[in-house]
Design a protein around this motif. Structure first.
Motif, PDB file in Angstrom:
ATOM      1  N   GLU A   1     -47.476  14.033 -23.424  1.00 25.44           N
ATOM      2  CA  GLU A   1     -47.097  15.452 -22.867  1.00 25.44           C
ATOM      3  C   GLU A   1     -45.405  15.629 -22.724  1.00 25.44           C
ATOM      4  OE1 GLU A   1     -48.962  16.122 -19.214  1.00 25.44           O
ATOM      5  OE2 GLU A   1     -47.590  17.735 -18.764  1.00 25.44           O
ATOM      6  N   ILE A   2     -45.059  16.688 -23.395  1.00 25.57           N
ATOM      7  CA  ILE A   2     -43.781  17.108 -23.442  1.00 25.57           C
ATOM      8  C   ILE A   2     -43.475  18.299 -23.065  1.00 25.57           C
ATOM      9  CG2 ILE A   2     -41.473  16.876 -24.912  1.00 25.57           C
ATOM     10  CD1 ILE A   2     -43.204  15.416 -27.062  1.00 25.57           C
ATOM     11  N   MET A   3     -42.579  18.663 -22.251  1.00 23.67           N
ATOM     12  CA  MET A   3     -42.250  20.050 -21.616  1.00 23.67           C
ATOM     13  C   MET A   3     -43.562  20.928 -21.320  1.00 23.67           C
ATOM     14  SD  MET A   3     -38.876  21.275 -23.798  1.00 23.67           S
ATOM     15  CE  MET A   3     -39.497  20.946 -25.218  1.00 23.67           C
ATOM     16  N   GLY A   4     -44.490  20.065 -20.652  1.00 21.27           N
ATOM     17  CA  GLY A   4     -45.927  20.921 -20.266  1.00 21.27           C
ATOM     18  C   GLY A   4     -46.980  20.972 -21.440  1.00 21.27           C
ATOM     19  N   THR A   5     -46.731  20.477 -22.517  1.00 23.38           N
ATOM     20  CA  THR A   5     -47.685  20.765 -23.495  1.00 23.38           C
ATOM     21  C   THR A   5     -48.065  19.320 -24.054  1.00 23.38           C
ATOM     22  OG1 THR A   5     -46.703  22.565 -24.706  1.00 23.38           O
ATOM     23  CG2 THR A   5     -48.127  21.666 -26.168  1.00 23.38           C
ATOM     24  N   LYS A   6     -49.636  19.137 -24.181  1.00 21.43           N
ATOM     25  CA  LYS A   6     -50.160  17.946 -24.315  1.00 21.43           C
ATOM     26  C   LYS A   6     -50.414  17.901 -25.710  1.00 21.43           C
ATOM     27  CE  LYS A   6     -52.287  17.018 -20.086  1.00 21.43           C
ATOM     28  NZ  LYS A   6     -53.478  17.203 -19.273  1.00 21.43           N
ATOM     29  N   TYR A   7     -50.078  16.572 -26.573  1.00 18.49           N
ATOM     30  CA  TYR A   7     -50.466  16.531 -27.973  1.00 18.49           C
ATOM     31  C   TYR A   7     -51.249  15.539 -28.077  1.00 18.49           C
ATOM     32  CZ  TYR A   7     -46.128  19.380 -28.521  1.00 18.49           C
ATOM     33  OH  TYR A   7     -45.139  20.483 -28.134  1.00 18.49           O
ATOM     34  N   CYS A   8     -52.395  15.331 -29.093  1.00 21.71           N
ATOM     35  CA  CYS A   8     -52.998  14.370 -29.389  1.00 21.71           C
ATOM     36  C   CYS A   8     -53.507  14.687 -30.859  1.00 21.71           C
ATOM     37  CB  CYS A   8     -54.453  14.387 -28.629  1.00 21.71           C
ATOM     38  SG  CYS A   8     -55.265  15.651 -28.641  1.00 21.71           S
ATOM     39  N   GLY A   9     -54.328  13.646 -31.603  1.00 20.77           N
ATOM     40  CA  GLY A   9     -54.673  13.872 -32.608  1.00 20.77           C
ATOM     41  C   GLY A   9     -53.650  13.018 -33.796  1.00 20.77           C
ATOM     42  N   GLU A  10     -53.937  13.483 -34.920  1.00 20.92           N
ATOM     43  CA  GLU A  10     -52.841  12.697 -35.964  1.00 20.92           C
ATOM     44  C   GLU A  10     -52.018  13.977 -36.465  1.00 20.92           C
ATOM     45  OE1 GLU A  10     -55.003  10.898 -39.201  1.00 20.92           O
ATOM     46  OE2 GLU A  10     -53.128   9.869 -39.718  1.00 20.92           O
ATOM     47  N   MET A  11     -50.561  13.518 -36.536  1.00 22.10           N
ATOM     48  CA  MET A  11     -49.789  14.665 -36.990  1.00 22.10           C
ATOM     49  C   MET A  11     -48.932  13.885 -37.778  1.00 22.10           C
ATOM     50  SD  MET A  11     -48.953  17.406 -33.821  1.00 22.10           S
ATOM     51  CE  MET A  11     -49.740  16.665 -32.237  1.00 22.10           C
TER      52      MET A  11
END
Ligand code: 4AZ
Length: 675
Positions: free
Chosen positions: A227-237
């Motif tokens: 989580e960065i600046m209120g946004t959650k990231y997951c998966g493959e990037m």
């Protein structure tokens, strides 16, 4: 009949310590009366020093139909680290797999990971538990001789594994998920606070980001995430970069109790206005992209600034507009340069003929009644003439044996055969409904694709696509039915829906069950060769304006490279994403076979064809399988050139969709259905 062979001491329930093993062997009368299942069970105790175990029969080969379990315990203040220096089992996880749990029972909610296939020693699988217990299950089904695995395990203090996060104040730095590049442990929370003096911006770039978990919507990331600046990231990037417009930034990492992955490695560096893109290329737009992306043929900056002023490399084609594109894209029927220059200089010498695959042959090979080009294109465009010999591949063979030398003579509304058999059975391929994801597609209108069918499996709903060939026959892909789970091959487990646009609306929809599923006898689950299935309906369809058959091409039908065709389906809207509710459509181009072979690294057979765009962005995806690749012929009818079969991911660069080539299997369809 049940008997046990006991090796060493038995009974897992007794409190036995190191390396207690019991092997039970028993008959499985349900589906393989003579096949025995081998069970083995081990209890191990992890200590500070490295200990090892391996799969049964390692390295010669593990037995088929075995079920092995290793329970590992460590003392309370420790966690268990497990590494596989050697791992080579069956590629298809449906057959053989290793699953690892953060508990002593195979409970999915505490699964750490499940793996199959082969791993290079440079990238060994390494996982950690969150507590002092771990379970490893090894399930095998196939006979194929693979060496198996070797595993190392040890106990390490919990405090060491869970250590992560902190304050970072250097001008630049790198931070990673715990235990990176090994898998991060389950149930861990970390927080990094980056705080650098005198910088207006703070960009963070993730060079590696893999937090993939089954059943997770990457838009929600409700399980493991960054989580960065209120946004959650997951998966493959492949490229995640976030910039804080201040001199500080907080990065949170959370893993829940189940499924872990490699995690991430991130680099931050304070912004220096005199060198805004240190060690990277500065796009005109202000974006920084990897130096290696400059002049690679892809618009990485978004404003083309990385693709201008390029000196093309040896393996690149220099477009007239200054762009460089991979050489193998030249003359592939697709306008890759944007100005057609890669498709212009495709002719051969003046006295030569250019075959569809680019080969140059002497001009006199054209219409000499001999197939000189591999794709038959030297004979395909000849004026219609009746020939005595039927030896040519592209000749249309009339019912009475006469051959017509005309490209795509069947159902073109012209009587070419004297017995007129080329125009028989042509009540197909039209869209009578008068109207006033596919990845990168659009919603289809009601009745726009009247041959499209949704195949729903038991209670789980839409699983695959199919197309209508006649009132009683549908065409689909074998891999929808021939899976590890034999239930998928049982006709009564499926329902078919014709005339459908919205998966939740049934007006005008005809539901039919299946009487029979015929998968091609040569279908290969490893290579997806012969990925074709015929489905016989239990009750005929009634054709309506929105329910119509598609035309099957004759085996001589030519779908040339560069031709635009359409794919339709309710499959995932992006790789790993959710399926569509409204039928999606997208236009894709037939790709030259040589190019197809290069981009799939030789994995295509003559029963397959590639279609899509090497630029990526538009493609079939999971759930579209079995659906048609439909091409409109100028004569006014739609023909099915392919069946959605496979591809590496969805809509990736240089990874077009691979389809079953219907013309190659036309005779088999005729043999099985009479159509
Ligand atoms: C699938 O899993 C699938 N991009 C179908 C098509 C493609 C990839 C995957 C082609 O059914």
């Amino acid at each position: 009949t049940l008997h046990y062979i006991t090796i060493l001491a038995v009974l897992p329930l007794m409190n036995l310590s190191l390396c207690t093993l019991s092997i039970k062997e028993r008959a499985t009368p349900d589906y393989m009366p003579f096949r025995r299942v081998i069970y083995c069970f081990y209890r191990l105790e992890a200590a500070q020093g490295v200990q090892t175990f391996s799969s049964p029969g390692y390295p010669t080969g593990y037995p088929a139909k075995s079920r092995c379990q290793w329970q590992i315990r460590a003392s309370e203040e420790n966690v268990i680290v497990l590494k596989f220096p050697f791992f080579h089992i069956e590629d298809d996880c449906f057959d053989d797999f290793v699953s690892i749990y953060d508990s002593l029972s195979p409970d999915d909610s505490q699964a750490i990971t499940e793996k199959c296939g082969q791993r290079p020693p440079s990238n060994p699988l390494e996982v950690a538990s969150s507590g002092n217990i771990m379970l490893i299950n090894f399930i095998t089904d196939t006979e194929t001789q693979r060496p198996g695995f070797e595993a190392e395990y040890k106990a390490i203090p919990k405090t060491q594994v869970m250590r992560c996060g902190g304050v970072l104040s250097d001008k630049e730095g790198t931070f990673t998920s715990p235990r990176y590049p090994a898998f991060y442990p389950p149930a861990v929370d970390c927080k990094w606070t980056i705080q650098v003096c005198n910088t207006p911006f703070l960009p963070v770039k993730f060079n590696m980001f893999r937090i993939k978990e089954p059943g997770v919507d990457v838009r929600k990331c409700h399980k493991d995430y960054v989580e960065i600046m209120g946004t959650k990231y997951c998966g493959e990037m492949s490229s995640l970069a976030v910039t804080s417009i201040s001199n500080s930034l907080t990065v949170i990492f959370h893993s829940d109790e189940s499924y872990t992955d490699k995690g991430f490695s991130a680099h931050y560096s304070a912004y220096d206005p005199s060198n805004p893109c240190p060690n990277t290329f500065a796009c005109r737009s202000g974006l920084c992209v990897g130096k290696e992306l400059k002049c690679d043929g892809w618009n990485d900056c978004g404003d083309m600034s990385d693709e201008t002023q390029c000196k093309c490399a040896k393996d690149q084609f220099a477009c007239d507009n200054g762009l460089c594109k991979p050489k193998f894209w030249e003359c592939d029927g697709v306008n890759d340069c944007g100005d057609w220059s890669d498709e212009k200089q495709c002719s051969c010498e003046e006295n030569e003929w250019r075959c569809g695959d680019g080969e140059c042959l002497p001009q006199d090979v054209v219409c000499d009644s001999k197939r000189d080009c591999d794709d038959g294109s030297d004979e395909a465009s000849c004026k219609s003439c009746k020939s005595q010999s039927c030896a040519l591949f592209f000749f249309f063979k009339c019912k009475d044996g006469e051959c017509v030398n005309k490209v795509n003579a069947e159902c073109d509304r012209v009587n070419d055969c004297s017995d007129e058999s080329d125009e028989v059975g042509c009540g197909c391929g039209t869209r009578p409904y008068k109207l006033n994801r596919i990845v990168g597609g659009q919603n289809a209108a009601f009745g726009e694709w009247p041959w499209q069918v949704s195949l729903a499996y038991q209670t789980t709903g839409h699983a695959c696509g199919a197309s209508i060939l006649s009132e009683t026959w549908l065409l689909s892909a074998a891999h929808c039915f021939a899976t590890f789970d034999t239930n998928y091959g049982v006709p009564s487990n499926w329902q078919t829906y014709s005339g459908m646009q919205d998966l939740y609306k049934f007006d005008g929809v005809q539901q039919r069950s299946l009487k029979r599923i015929i998968t091609h006898p040569d279908y290969n689950r490893m290579t997806f060769d012969y990925d074709i299935a015929l489905l016989e309906l239990s009750k005929p369809l009634e054709f309506t304006n929105t329910i119509q058959p598609i035309c099957l091409p004759a085996s001589s039908h030519v779908f040339p490279a560069g031709m635009s065709c359409w794919i339709t389906g309710w499959g995932a809207l992006r790789e790993g994403g959710q399926k569509a509710q409204i039928l999606q459509k997208a236009s894709v181009k037939i790709i030259n076979d040589t190019v197809c072979n290069v981009v799939t690294e030789g994995q295509v057979t003559s029963r397959m064809l590639c279609s899509g765009f090497l630029m990526g962005g538009i493609d079939a995806c999971q759930g579209d399988s079995g659906g048609p690749l439909a091409c409109f012929e100028e004569s006014g009818k739609w023909f099915q050139a392919g069946i959605v079969s496979w591809g590496e991911g969805c809509a990736r660069r240089n990874k077009p969709g691979v389809y079953t080539r219907v013309t190659k299997l036309r005779d088999w369809i005729k043999k099985e259905t009479g159509i």
